[in-house]
Design a protein around this motif. Sequence first.
Motif, mmCIF file in Angstrom:
data_model
loop_
_atom_site.group_PDB
_atom_site.id
_atom_site.type_symbol
_atom_site.label_atom_id
_atom_site.label_comp_id
_atom_site.label_asym_id
_atom_site.label_seq_id
_atom_site.Cartn_x
_atom_site.Cartn_y
_atom_site.Cartn_z
ATOM 1 N N LYS A 106 -12.149 32.543 4.398
ATOM 2 C CA LYS A 106 -11.469 33.029 5.598
ATOM 3 C C LYS A 106 -10.815 31.866 6.351
ATOM 4 O O LYS A 106 -9.671 31.971 6.804
ATOM 5 C CB LYS A 106 -12.514 33.710 6.500
ATOM 6 C CG LYS A 106 -12.003 34.866 7.301
ATOM 7 C CD LYS A 106 -13.147 35.658 7.946
ATOM 8 C CE LYS A 106 -13.531 35.071 9.291
ATOM 9 N NZ LYS A 106 -14.654 35.823 9.927
ATOM 10 N N ARG A 107 -11.547 30.762 6.452
ATOM 11 C CA ARG A 107 -11.018 29.637 7.231
ATOM 12 C C ARG A 107 -9.876 28.935 6.493
ATOM 13 O O ARG A 107 -8.920 28.461 7.120
ATOM 14 C CB ARG A 107 -12.145 28.641 7.560
ATOM 15 C CG ARG A 107 -13.144 29.245 8.532
ATOM 16 C CD ARG A 107 -14.257 28.295 8.934
ATOM 17 N NE ARG A 107 -15.198 28.983 9.818
ATOM 18 C CZ ARG A 107 -16.283 28.428 10.349
ATOM 19 N NH1 ARG A 107 -16.575 27.162 10.104
ATOM 20 N NH2 ARG A 107 -17.083 29.126 11.138
ATOM 21 N N LEU A 108 -9.960 28.876 5.172
ATOM 22 C CA LEU A 108 -8.845 28.299 4.411
ATOM 23 C C LEU A 108 -7.610 29.178 4.542
ATOM 24 O O LEU A 108 -6.489 28.682 4.716
ATOM 25 C CB LEU A 108 -9.241 28.123 2.947
ATOM 26 C CG LEU A 108 -10.269 27.018 2.658
ATOM 27 C CD1 LEU A 108 -10.689 27.043 1.183
ATOM 28 C CD2 LEU A 108 -9.733 25.629 3.025
ATOM 29 N N LEU A 109 -7.806 30.497 4.470
ATOM 30 C CA LEU A 109 -6.669 31.404 4.649
ATOM 31 C C LEU A 109 -6.069 31.262 6.049
ATOM 32 O O LEU A 109 -4.848 31.302 6.226
ATOM 33 C CB LEU A 109 -7.084 32.860 4.387
ATOM 34 C CG LEU A 109 -7.226 33.216 2.900
ATOM 35 C CD1 LEU A 109 -7.882 34.608 2.727
ATOM 36 C CD2 LEU A 109 -5.849 33.207 2.196
ATOM 37 N N ALA A 110 -6.933 31.065 7.036
ATOM 38 C CA ALA A 110 -6.425 30.879 8.409
ATOM 39 C C ALA A 110 -5.573 29.610 8.476
ATOM 40 O O ALA A 110 -4.520 29.589 9.134
ATOM 41 C CB ALA A 110 -7.590 30.792 9.388
ATOM 42 N N ARG A 111 -6.004 28.572 7.790
ATOM 43 C CA ARG A 111 -5.197 27.344 7.785
ATOM 44 C C ARG A 111 -3.840 27.587 7.135
ATOM 45 O O ARG A 111 -2.827 27.048 7.582
ATOM 46 C CB ARG A 111 -5.931 26.221 7.037
ATOM 47 C CG ARG A 111 -7.112 25.688 7.821
ATOM 48 C CD ARG A 111 -7.828 24.555 7.110
ATOM 49 N NE ARG A 111 -8.975 24.126 7.929
ATOM 50 C CZ ARG A 111 -9.836 23.180 7.587
ATOM 51 N NH1 ARG A 111 -9.700 22.554 6.423
ATOM 52 N NH2 ARG A 111 -10.834 22.856 8.384
ATOM 53 N N LEU A 112 -3.853 28.396 6.107
ATOM 54 C CA LEU A 112 -2.600 28.682 5.400
ATOM 55 C C LEU A 112 -1.699 29.622 6.201
ATOM 56 O O LEU A 112 -0.509 29.743 5.903
ATOM 57 C CB LEU A 112 -2.900 29.278 4.024
ATOM 58 C CG LEU A 112 -3.476 28.274 3.020
ATOM 59 C CD1 LEU A 112 -3.983 29.005 1.771
ATOM 60 C CD2 LEU A 112 -2.430 27.234 2.625
#
Lengths: 281, 281
Positions: free
Chosen positions: A184-190
Amino acid sequence: MSSIADAVRLGPGPVDLAAIDTDAAPGYDGDKVSGAADLEAMRDELAELQERLFAEGKTGGRRSVLLVLQGMDTSGKGGTLRHTVGLFDPQGVRITSFKAPTEEERSHDFLWRVERALPEPGYVGVFDRSHYEDVLIARVRELAPADEIERRYDAIVDFEQRLVDGGTTVVKCMLHVSAAEQRKRLLARLGDPTKFWKFNPGDIDERAYWAAYQQAYEVALERTGQAAPWHVIPADKKWFRNLAVGTLLLEALRGLDPQWPAADFDVAEQRARLEDEAPPR
Amino acid sequence: MSSIADAVRLGPGPVDLAAIDTDAAPGYDGDKVSGAADLEAMRDELAELQERLFAEGKTGGRRSVLLVLQGMDTSGKGGTLRHTVGLFDPQGVRITSFKAPTEEERSHDFLWRVERALPEPGYVGVFDRSHYEDVLIARVRELAPADEIERRYDAIVDFEQRLVDGGTTVVKCMLHVSAAEQRKRLLARLGDPTKFWKFNPGDIDERAYWAAYQQAYEVALERTGQAAPWHVIPADKKWFRNLAVGTLLLEALRGLDPQWPAADFDVAEQRARLEDEAPPR
Protein backbone atom coordinates in the motif's frame (compact mmCIF):
# COMPACT_ATOMS: atom_id res chain seq x y z
CA MET A 1 2.19 4.64 29.09
CA SER A 2 4.95 2.28 30.21
CA SER A 3 2.58 -0.60 29.51
CA ILE A 4 3.38 0.08 25.84
CA ALA A 5 7.06 -0.45 26.62
CA ASP A 6 6.33 -3.73 28.38
CA ALA A 7 4.03 -4.85 25.59
CA VAL A 8 6.53 -4.33 22.79
CA ARG A 9 9.65 -5.55 24.60
CA LEU A 10 10.91 -8.99 23.60
CA GLY A 11 11.94 -11.46 26.26
CA PRO A 12 14.39 -14.31 25.68
CA GLY A 13 13.39 -17.19 23.43
CA PRO A 14 12.23 -17.79 19.89
CA VAL A 15 10.56 -14.97 17.99
CA ASP A 16 7.60 -15.47 15.68
CA LEU A 17 7.04 -12.23 13.81
CA ALA A 18 3.97 -13.59 12.03
CA ALA A 19 2.32 -13.86 15.45
CA ILE A 20 2.82 -10.16 16.17
CA ASP A 21 -0.03 -8.13 14.66
CA THR A 22 1.48 -5.27 12.67
CA ASP A 23 -1.75 -3.28 12.92
CA ALA A 24 -2.14 -3.50 16.70
CA ALA A 25 -1.50 -0.91 19.42
CA PRO A 26 -0.29 -3.15 22.24
CA GLY A 27 -0.41 -1.74 25.75
CA TYR A 28 -2.44 1.26 24.65
CA ASP A 29 -6.17 1.86 24.94
CA GLY A 30 -6.45 5.06 22.96
CA ASP A 31 -6.87 5.92 19.31
CA LYS A 32 -5.08 8.05 16.74
CA VAL A 33 -6.21 11.34 18.23
CA SER A 34 -5.31 10.49 21.81
CA GLY A 35 -2.07 8.86 20.62
CA ALA A 36 -0.90 12.07 18.98
CA ALA A 37 -1.91 14.05 22.07
CA ASP A 38 -0.14 11.64 24.39
CA LEU A 39 3.04 11.94 22.32
CA GLU A 40 2.80 15.73 22.34
CA ALA A 41 2.28 15.60 26.10
CA MET A 42 5.72 13.98 26.45
CA ARG A 43 7.46 16.91 24.81
CA ASP A 44 8.31 18.95 27.91
CA GLU A 45 9.49 16.02 30.00
CA LEU A 46 11.53 14.60 27.11
CA ALA A 47 13.11 18.00 26.53
CA GLU A 48 13.98 18.52 30.17
CA LEU A 49 15.43 15.05 30.66
CA GLN A 50 17.41 15.44 27.44
CA GLU A 51 18.80 18.78 28.58
CA ARG A 52 19.76 17.29 31.96
CA LEU A 53 21.58 14.48 30.19
CA PHE A 54 23.30 16.99 27.92
CA ALA A 55 24.33 19.05 30.95
CA GLU A 56 25.67 15.93 32.61
CA GLY A 57 27.69 15.14 29.49
CA LYS A 58 29.17 18.65 29.46
CA THR A 59 30.34 18.32 33.06
CA GLY A 60 32.17 15.03 32.99
CA GLY A 61 29.30 12.54 32.74
CA ARG A 62 29.73 9.55 30.43
CA ARG A 63 26.15 8.48 29.81
CA SER A 64 24.23 8.67 26.56
CA VAL A 65 21.25 7.12 24.77
CA LEU A 66 21.37 5.28 21.47
CA LEU A 67 18.17 4.62 19.54
CA VAL A 68 18.56 1.91 16.89
CA LEU A 69 15.82 1.95 14.24
CA GLN A 70 15.43 -1.07 12.01
CA GLY A 71 12.62 -2.10 9.72
CA MET A 72 11.71 -3.08 6.19
CA ASP A 73 11.43 -0.37 3.53
CA THR A 74 8.45 1.93 4.18
CA SER A 75 8.22 0.82 7.81
CA GLY A 76 8.52 4.44 8.87
CA LYS A 77 12.06 5.08 10.05
CA GLY A 78 11.97 8.52 8.45
CA GLY A 79 8.59 9.38 9.94
CA THR A 80 9.82 8.34 13.37
CA LEU A 81 12.81 10.64 13.00
CA ARG A 82 10.56 13.52 12.07
CA HIS A 83 7.76 13.07 14.57
CA THR A 84 9.42 11.50 17.60
CA VAL A 85 13.11 12.34 17.41
CA GLY A 86 11.95 15.79 16.27
CA LEU A 87 10.62 16.40 19.79
CA PHE A 88 14.16 16.75 21.08
CA ASP A 89 16.40 19.79 20.98
CA PRO A 90 18.41 19.13 17.80
CA GLN A 91 21.53 20.35 19.59
CA GLY A 92 21.67 17.17 21.63
CA VAL A 93 20.79 14.67 18.87
CA ARG A 94 23.13 12.94 16.46
CA ILE A 95 21.46 11.00 13.64
CA THR A 96 23.41 8.61 11.44
CA SER A 97 21.82 7.02 8.38
CA PHE A 98 23.62 3.87 7.38
CA LYS A 99 23.64 3.10 3.66
CA ALA A 100 25.31 0.31 1.75
CA PRO A 101 28.89 0.38 3.04
CA THR A 102 31.52 2.22 1.03
CA GLU A 103 34.63 0.51 -0.18
CA GLU A 104 36.60 1.93 2.75
CA GLU A 105 33.96 0.73 5.19
CA ARG A 106 33.94 -2.73 3.65
CA SER A 107 37.69 -2.96 4.10
CA HIS A 108 37.18 -2.81 7.88
CA ASP A 109 35.27 -5.00 10.32
CA PHE A 110 31.53 -4.39 10.02
CA LEU A 111 31.44 -2.58 13.38
CA TRP A 112 34.12 -0.07 12.41
CA ARG A 113 31.78 2.50 10.90
CA VAL A 114 29.26 1.99 13.69
CA GLU A 115 31.86 2.66 16.37
CA ARG A 116 32.68 5.98 14.71
CA ALA A 117 29.04 7.06 14.83
CA LEU A 118 28.39 6.39 18.52
CA PRO A 119 26.92 9.30 20.49
CA GLU A 120 29.22 11.37 22.64
CA PRO A 121 28.41 11.60 26.35
CA GLY A 122 25.21 13.54 26.94
CA TYR A 123 23.84 12.97 23.45
CA VAL A 124 20.92 11.03 22.09
CA GLY A 125 22.32 9.13 19.13
CA VAL A 126 19.98 7.72 16.51
CA PHE A 127 20.85 5.02 14.00
CA ASP A 128 18.61 4.95 10.94
CA ARG A 129 19.51 1.37 10.01
CA SER A 130 22.56 0.06 11.79
CA HIS A 131 25.00 -2.81 12.30
CA TYR A 132 21.96 -5.07 12.07
CA GLU A 133 21.96 -4.68 8.31
CA ASP A 134 25.10 -6.80 8.46
CA VAL A 135 23.03 -9.77 9.65
CA LEU A 136 19.87 -8.89 7.70
CA ILE A 137 20.44 -7.91 4.08
CA ALA A 138 23.92 -9.47 4.39
CA ARG A 139 22.31 -12.78 5.31
CA VAL A 140 19.40 -12.66 2.88
CA ARG A 141 21.43 -11.50 -0.10
CA GLU A 142 24.54 -13.47 0.91
CA LEU A 143 26.82 -10.45 1.03
CA ALA A 144 29.13 -12.28 3.43
CA PRO A 145 30.02 -15.96 3.97
CA ALA A 146 27.71 -17.90 6.28
CA ASP A 147 30.36 -18.33 8.96
CA GLU A 148 31.05 -14.62 8.99
CA ILE A 149 27.32 -13.92 9.48
CA GLU A 150 27.32 -16.44 12.33
CA ARG A 151 30.26 -14.69 13.97
CA ARG A 152 28.50 -11.35 13.84
CA TYR A 153 25.65 -12.19 16.20
CA ASP A 154 27.98 -12.71 19.13
CA ALA A 155 30.16 -9.81 18.04
CA ILE A 156 27.08 -7.57 18.18
CA VAL A 157 26.20 -8.76 21.68
CA ASP A 158 29.75 -8.12 22.89
CA PHE A 159 29.76 -4.72 21.22
CA GLU A 160 26.45 -3.69 22.75
CA GLN A 161 27.50 -5.01 26.17
CA ARG A 162 30.52 -2.76 25.97
CA LEU A 163 28.30 0.21 25.10
CA VAL A 164 26.00 -0.55 28.02
CA ASP A 165 28.94 -0.98 30.40
CA GLY A 166 30.27 2.36 29.20
CA GLY A 167 27.04 4.15 30.11
CA THR A 168 25.02 4.06 26.90
CA THR A 169 21.38 3.07 27.15
CA VAL A 170 20.67 1.21 23.93
CA VAL A 171 17.03 1.29 22.76
CA LYS A 172 16.50 -1.11 19.85
CA CYS A 173 13.31 -0.91 17.81
CA MET A 174 12.17 -3.01 14.91
CA LEU A 175 9.36 -1.24 13.09
CA HIS A 176 7.12 -4.11 12.06
CA VAL A 177 4.95 -3.67 8.96
CA SER A 178 3.08 -6.27 6.97
CA ALA A 179 3.81 -7.05 3.34
CA ALA A 180 0.31 -5.81 2.50
CA GLU A 181 0.94 -2.49 4.24
CA GLN A 182 4.27 -2.12 2.46
CA ARG A 183 2.53 -2.71 -0.85
CA LYS A 184 0.00 0.00 0.00
CA ARG A 185 2.76 2.43 0.93
CA LEU A 186 4.78 1.71 -2.21
CA LEU A 187 1.67 2.27 -4.32
CA ALA A 188 1.08 5.54 -2.47
CA ARG A 189 4.60 6.63 -3.37
CA LEU A 190 3.92 5.79 -6.98
CA GLY A 191 0.73 7.82 -6.88
CA ASP A 192 2.31 11.01 -5.59
CA PRO A 193 4.96 12.95 -7.54
CA THR A 194 6.27 14.42 -4.27
CA LYS A 195 7.17 10.89 -3.21
CA PHE A 196 8.73 9.50 -6.40
CA TRP A 197 12.20 10.23 -4.99
CA LYS A 198 11.59 7.79 -2.16
CA PHE A 199 10.81 4.96 -4.57
CA ASN A 200 13.29 2.60 -6.09
CA PRO A 201 12.32 -0.27 -8.41
CA GLY A 202 14.70 -2.38 -6.33
CA ASP A 203 12.23 -2.04 -3.43
CA ILE A 204 9.86 -4.32 -5.34
CA ASP A 205 12.65 -6.79 -6.11
CA GLU A 206 13.33 -7.09 -2.39
CA ARG A 207 9.71 -8.11 -1.77
CA ALA A 208 10.51 -11.45 -3.41
CA TYR A 209 12.72 -12.05 -0.36
CA TRP A 210 10.09 -11.00 2.19
CA ALA A 211 9.97 -14.35 3.98
CA ALA A 212 13.76 -14.56 4.09
CA TYR A 213 13.95 -11.08 5.59
CA GLN A 214 11.38 -11.92 8.23
CA GLN A 215 13.37 -15.00 9.11
CA ALA A 216 16.62 -13.06 9.24
CA TYR A 217 14.94 -10.58 11.60
CA GLU A 218 13.70 -13.43 13.79
CA VAL A 219 17.19 -14.87 14.09
CA ALA A 220 18.71 -11.46 14.80
CA LEU A 221 16.09 -10.55 17.40
CA GLU A 222 16.54 -13.91 19.13
CA ARG A 223 20.30 -13.86 19.22
CA THR A 224 21.13 -10.27 20.09
CA GLY A 225 18.91 -9.30 23.00
CA GLN A 226 21.30 -10.07 25.84
CA ALA A 227 22.95 -6.71 26.34
CA ALA A 228 20.00 -4.56 25.24
CA PRO A 229 16.50 -5.90 24.60
CA TRP A 230 14.68 -5.59 21.32
CA HIS A 231 11.29 -3.97 20.87
CA VAL A 232 9.01 -5.04 18.05
CA ILE A 233 6.76 -2.10 17.29
CA PRO A 234 3.66 -2.68 15.20
CA ALA A 235 4.07 0.00 12.57
CA ASP A 236 1.06 -0.20 10.28
CA LYS A 237 -0.42 2.59 12.42
CA LYS A 238 1.97 5.49 12.10
CA TRP A 239 0.63 7.22 15.20
CA PHE A 240 1.24 4.15 17.32
CA ARG A 241 4.76 3.76 15.96
CA ASN A 242 5.56 7.37 16.91
CA LEU A 243 3.97 7.02 20.33
CA ALA A 244 5.71 3.74 21.10
CA VAL A 245 9.18 5.01 20.21
CA GLY A 246 8.52 8.17 22.21
CA THR A 247 7.47 6.06 25.17
CA LEU A 248 10.64 3.99 24.98
CA LEU A 249 12.85 7.07 24.80
CA LEU A 250 11.03 8.63 27.72
CA GLU A 251 11.40 5.46 29.74
CA ALA A 252 15.13 5.29 28.91
CA LEU A 253 15.69 8.88 30.00
CA ARG A 254 13.62 8.44 33.15
CA GLY A 255 15.73 5.39 33.93
CA LEU A 256 18.90 7.46 33.65
CA ASP A 257 17.29 10.17 35.79
CA PRO A 258 20.03 12.71 35.01
CA GLN A 259 20.39 15.54 37.55
CA TRP A 260 21.34 19.15 37.00
CA PRO A 261 25.07 19.29 37.71
CA ALA A 262 26.17 21.13 40.82
CA ALA A 263 28.30 24.23 40.33
CA ASP A 264 32.03 23.47 40.32
CA PHE A 265 32.70 27.10 41.25
CA ASP A 266 31.66 29.38 44.08
CA VAL A 267 28.37 30.91 42.91
CA ALA A 268 28.43 33.88 45.30
CA GLU A 269 32.03 34.67 44.38
CA GLN A 270 31.22 34.68 40.67
CA ARG A 271 28.14 36.85 41.22
CA ALA A 272 30.29 39.31 43.14
CA ARG A 273 32.85 39.38 40.34
CA LEU A 274 30.15 40.34 37.84
CA GLU A 275 28.52 42.84 40.17
CA ASP A 276 31.82 44.58 41.00
CA GLU A 277 33.15 44.52 37.47
CA ALA A 278 33.95 47.72 35.59
CA PRO A 279 31.56 47.19 32.66
CA PRO A 280 33.25 46.58 29.31
CA ARG A 281 32.75 49.38 26.84
CA MET B 1 9.54 39.33 6.11
CA SER B 2 12.44 39.58 3.67
CA SER B 3 12.90 43.18 4.82
CA ILE B 4 14.47 41.63 7.92
CA ALA B 5 16.99 39.89 5.69
CA ASP B 6 17.83 43.13 3.90
CA ALA B 7 18.06 45.02 7.18
CA VAL B 8 20.53 42.65 8.82
CA ARG B 9 22.71 41.94 5.78
CA LEU B 10 26.09 43.69 5.70
CA GLY B 11 27.27 45.33 2.52
CA PRO B 12 30.92 45.93 1.67
CA GLY B 13 32.91 48.43 3.69
CA PRO B 14 33.89 49.10 7.27
CA VAL B 15 31.75 47.69 10.06
CA ASP B 16 30.96 49.57 13.26
CA LEU B 17 29.29 47.14 15.63
CA ALA B 18 28.74 49.83 18.26
CA ALA B 19 26.45 51.55 15.76
CA ILE B 20 24.21 48.49 15.44
CA ASP B 21 21.63 48.48 18.22
CA THR B 22 21.66 45.04 19.86
CA ASP B 23 18.14 45.53 21.19
CA ALA B 24 16.51 46.49 17.89
CA ALA B 25 14.28 44.49 15.54
CA PRO B 26 15.38 45.89 12.17
CA GLY B 27 13.05 45.36 9.24
CA TYR B 28 10.25 44.13 11.47
CA ASP B 29 7.23 46.02 12.75
CA GLY B 30 5.83 43.42 15.12
CA ASP B 31 6.45 42.50 18.73
CA LYS B 32 7.37 39.38 20.68
CA VAL B 33 3.97 37.76 20.25
CA SER B 34 3.70 38.37 16.52
CA GLY B 35 7.37 37.47 16.09
CA ALA B 36 6.84 34.02 17.58
CA ALA B 37 3.71 33.57 15.47
CA ASP B 38 5.50 34.66 12.31
CA LEU B 39 8.29 32.18 12.97
CA GLU B 40 5.79 29.39 13.60
CA ALA B 41 4.03 30.35 10.37
CA MET B 42 7.23 29.53 8.46
CA ARG B 43 7.27 25.95 9.71
CA ASP B 44 5.37 24.30 6.84
CA GLU B 45 7.14 26.14 4.05
CA LEU B 46 10.55 25.57 5.67
CA ALA B 47 9.76 21.88 6.07
CA GLU B 48 8.60 21.46 2.49
CA LEU B 49 11.55 23.31 0.99
CA GLN B 50 13.91 21.33 3.19
CA GLU B 51 12.35 18.06 2.08
CA ARG B 52 12.59 19.10 -1.58
CA LEU B 53 16.27 19.91 -1.10
CA PHE B 54 16.76 16.58 0.67
CA ALA B 55 15.01 14.78 -2.18
CA GLU B 56 17.19 16.60 -4.68
CA GLY B 57 20.28 15.50 -2.75
CA LYS B 58 19.13 11.88 -2.79
CA THR B 59 18.71 11.94 -6.57
CA GLY B 60 22.02 13.33 -7.69
CA GLY B 61 21.72 17.00 -6.70
CA ARG B 62 24.76 18.68 -5.22
CA ARG B 63 23.23 21.62 -3.40
CA SER B 64 23.09 22.22 0.34
CA VAL B 65 22.72 24.99 2.90
CA LEU B 66 25.23 25.87 5.57
CA LEU B 67 24.22 28.08 8.49
CA VAL B 68 27.19 29.55 10.35
CA LEU B 69 26.35 30.83 13.84
CA GLN B 70 28.82 33.08 15.59
CA GLY B 71 28.46 35.30 18.62
CA MET B 72 29.83 36.09 22.05
CA ASP B 73 29.01 33.79 24.98
CA THR B 74 25.30 33.94 25.87
CA SER B 75 24.41 35.47 22.51
CA GLY B 76 21.95 32.64 21.95
CA LYS B 77 23.50 30.13 19.59
CA GLY B 78 21.95 27.29 21.58
CA GLY B 79 18.53 28.93 21.68
CA THR B 80 18.66 29.47 17.92
CA LEU B 81 19.41 25.78 17.41
CA ARG B 82 16.46 24.83 19.56
CA HIS B 83 13.86 27.26 18.32
CA THR B 84 14.77 27.89 14.69
CA VAL B 85 16.83 24.93 13.52
CA GLY B 86 14.37 22.81 15.54
CA LEU B 87 11.70 23.68 12.95
CA PHE B 88 13.39 21.40 10.43
CA ASP B 89 13.07 17.66 10.07
CA PRO B 90 16.10 16.47 12.09
CA GLN B 91 16.77 13.86 9.40
CA GLY B 92 18.04 16.53 7.03
CA VAL B 93 20.04 18.59 9.52
CA ARG B 94 23.68 18.14 10.55
CA ILE B 95 24.84 20.26 13.48
CA THR B 96 28.50 20.59 14.37
CA SER B 97 29.62 22.35 17.54
CA PHE B 98 33.18 23.54 17.28
CA LYS B 99 35.11 23.59 20.55
CA ALA B 100 38.73 24.45 21.21
CA PRO B 101 40.64 22.37 18.64
CA THR B 102 42.07 19.04 19.72
CA GLU B 103 45.75 18.26 19.35
CA GLU B 104 45.03 16.37 16.12
CA GLU B 105 43.01 19.28 14.76
CA ARG B 106 45.74 21.74 15.68
CA SER B 107 48.26 19.66 13.76
CA HIS B 108 46.34 20.40 10.53
CA ASP B 109 45.43 23.61 8.75
CA PHE B 110 42.61 25.42 10.58
CA LEU B 111 40.12 24.54 7.82
CA TRP B 112 40.77 20.80 8.02
CA ARG B 113 38.18 20.05 10.69
CA VAL B 114 35.70 22.40 9.05
CA GLU B 115 36.00 20.67 5.70
CA ARG B 116 35.14 17.36 7.35
CA ALA B 117 31.96 18.80 8.85
CA LEU B 118 30.48 20.24 5.65
CA PRO B 119 26.89 19.20 4.87
CA GLU B 120 26.33 16.48 2.30
CA PRO B 121 24.19 17.34 -0.72
CA GLY B 122 20.58 17.92 0.30
CA TYR B 123 21.38 18.68 3.92
CA VAL B 124 21.13 21.80 6.02
CA GLY B 125 24.41 21.96 7.89
CA VAL B 126 24.73 24.13 10.98
CA PHE B 127 27.97 25.31 12.52
CA ASP B 128 27.69 26.32 16.16
CA ARG B 129 30.87 28.38 16.15
CA SER B 130 33.07 27.76 13.15
CA HIS B 131 36.29 28.55 11.31
CA TYR B 132 35.72 32.15 12.38
CA GLU B 133 36.96 31.31 15.86
CA ASP B 134 40.35 31.01 14.18
CA VAL B 135 40.31 34.75 13.49
CA LEU B 136 38.38 35.77 16.62
CA ILE B 137 39.58 34.13 19.82
CA ALA B 138 42.78 33.23 17.97
CA ARG B 139 43.39 36.92 17.28
CA VAL B 140 42.29 38.27 20.64
CA ARG B 141 44.13 35.69 22.73
CA GLU B 142 47.07 35.44 20.30
CA LEU B 143 46.70 31.71 19.73
CA ALA B 144 48.47 32.04 16.37
CA PRO B 145 51.13 34.42 15.00
CA ALA B 146 49.84 37.67 13.53
CA ASP B 147 50.88 36.78 9.98
CA GLU B 148 49.02 33.45 10.24
CA ILE B 149 45.87 35.30 11.36
CA GLU B 150 46.31 37.64 8.40
CA ARG B 151 46.58 34.72 6.02
CA ARG B 152 43.36 33.20 7.32
CA TYR B 153 41.01 35.97 6.16
CA ASP B 154 41.79 35.34 2.51
CA ALA B 155 41.89 31.59 3.07
CA ILE B 156 38.35 31.79 4.46
CA VAL B 157 37.11 33.76 1.47
CA ASP B 158 38.67 31.25 -0.94
CA PHE B 159 37.22 28.36 1.05
CA GLU B 160 33.73 29.84 1.11
CA GLN B 161 33.92 30.70 -2.58
CA ARG B 162 34.67 27.06 -3.26
CA LEU B 163 31.65 26.04 -1.18
CA VAL B 164 29.41 28.45 -3.04
CA ASP B 165 30.75 27.31 -6.41
CA GLY B 166 30.06 23.74 -5.36
CA GLY B 167 26.40 24.48 -4.66
CA THR B 168 26.34 25.33 -0.95
CA THR B 169 24.37 28.39 0.10
CA VAL B 170 26.30 29.80 3.03
CA VAL B 171 24.25 31.82 5.54
CA LYS B 172 26.50 33.58 8.04
CA CYS B 173 25.01 35.10 11.17
CA MET B 174 26.66 37.01 13.95
CA LEU B 175 24.37 37.11 16.96
CA HIS B 176 25.03 40.56 18.36
CA VAL B 177 24.50 41.13 22.09
CA SER B 178 25.62 44.01 24.27
CA ALA B 179 28.02 43.63 27.16
CA ALA B 180 25.21 44.70 29.47
CA GLU B 181 22.88 42.01 28.13
CA GLN B 182 25.63 39.41 28.48
CA ARG B 183 26.12 40.45 32.09
CA LYS B 184 22.38 40.06 32.71
CA ARG B 185 22.41 36.60 31.14
CA LEU B 186 25.45 35.46 33.08
CA LEU B 187 23.82 36.65 36.31
CA ALA B 188 20.67 34.76 35.33
CA ARG B 189 22.75 31.61 34.92
CA LEU B 190 24.25 32.16 38.36
CA GLY B 191 20.78 32.59 39.81
CA ASP B 192 19.35 29.32 38.48
CA PRO B 193 20.74 25.91 39.49
CA THR B 194 19.42 24.42 36.22
CA LYS B 195 21.82 26.76 34.40
CA PHE B 196 24.99 26.40 36.48
CA TRP B 197 26.34 23.90 33.94
CA LYS B 198 26.31 26.58 31.24
CA PHE B 199 28.47 28.89 33.33
CA ASN B 200 32.23 28.95 33.39
CA PRO B 201 34.25 31.45 35.45
CA GLY B 202 36.36 31.91 32.34
CA ASP B 203 33.32 33.58 30.73
CA ILE B 204 33.87 36.53 33.06
CA ASP B 205 37.62 36.61 32.32
CA GLU B 206 36.80 36.96 28.62
CA ARG B 207 34.72 40.06 29.32
CA ALA B 208 37.97 41.93 30.02
CA TYR B 209 38.64 41.47 26.29
CA TRP B 210 35.20 42.63 25.16
CA ALA B 211 36.47 45.56 23.10
CA ALA B 212 39.15 43.40 21.49
CA TYR B 213 36.53 40.80 20.55
CA GLN B 214 34.27 43.44 19.04
CA GLN B 215 37.19 44.72 17.01
CA ALA B 216 38.14 41.21 15.90
CA TYR B 217 34.54 40.69 14.78
CA GLU B 218 34.59 43.95 12.86
CA VAL B 219 37.74 42.96 11.01
CA ALA B 220 36.39 39.49 10.27
CA LEU B 221 33.02 40.80 9.06
CA GLU B 222 34.72 43.35 6.83
CA ARG B 223 37.23 41.00 5.29
CA THR B 224 35.22 37.84 4.68
CA GLY B 225 31.96 38.89 3.06
CA GLN B 226 32.97 38.42 -0.58
CA ALA B 227 31.79 34.86 -1.20
CA ALA B 228 28.90 34.88 1.26
CA PRO B 229 27.60 37.98 3.04
CA TRP B 230 27.44 38.39 6.78
CA HIS B 231 24.31 39.16 8.75
CA VAL B 232 24.53 40.97 12.06
CA ILE B 233 21.49 40.00 14.05
CA PRO B 234 20.55 42.05 17.07
CA ALA B 235 20.21 39.37 19.70
CA ASP B 236 19.19 41.04 22.95
CA LYS B 237 15.63 40.10 21.98
CA LYS B 238 15.58 36.34 21.74
CA TRP B 239 12.37 36.27 19.72
CA PHE B 240 13.85 38.57 17.09
CA ARG B 241 17.02 36.52 16.89
CA ASN B 242 14.95 33.35 16.24
CA LEU B 243 12.74 35.10 13.71
CA ALA B 244 15.65 36.69 11.86
CA VAL B 245 17.59 33.43 11.48
CA GLY B 246 14.40 31.68 10.37
CA THR B 247 13.82 34.39 7.79
CA LEU B 248 17.34 34.01 6.42
CA LEU B 249 17.02 30.24 6.17
CA LEU B 250 13.66 30.57 4.45
CA GLU B 251 15.09 33.08 2.02
CA ALA B 252 18.04 30.79 1.27
CA LEU B 253 15.78 27.83 0.58
CA ARG B 254 13.39 29.91 -1.53
CA GLY B 255 16.41 31.07 -3.51
CA LEU B 256 17.40 27.48 -4.20
CA ASP B 257 13.80 26.68 -5.12
CA PRO B 258 14.39 22.91 -5.12
CA GLN B 259 11.89 20.88 -7.15
CA TRP B 260 10.51 17.42 -6.50
CA PRO B 261 12.69 15.12 -8.60
CA ALA B 262 11.08 13.46 -11.59
CA ALA B 263 10.81 9.68 -11.52
CA ASP B 264 13.84 7.97 -13.08
CA PHE B 265 11.66 4.89 -13.66
CA ASP B 266 8.43 4.17 -15.51
CA VAL B 267 5.72 4.86 -12.93
CA ALA B 268 3.00 2.88 -14.68
CA GLU B 269 5.30 -0.09 -15.15
CA GLN B 270 6.21 -0.15 -11.46
CA ARG B 271 2.57 0.16 -10.44
CA ALA B 272 1.75 -2.80 -12.66
CA ARG B 273 4.55 -4.83 -11.13
CA LEU B 274 3.11 -4.28 -7.67
CA GLU B 275 -0.46 -4.88 -8.75
CA ASP B 276 0.36 -8.11 -10.56
CA GLU B 277 2.69 -9.43 -7.89
CA ALA B 278 2.02 -12.65 -6.04
CA PRO B 279 1.85 -11.19 -2.54
CA PRO B 280 4.69 -12.25 -0.25
CA ARG B 281 3.66 -14.47 2.61
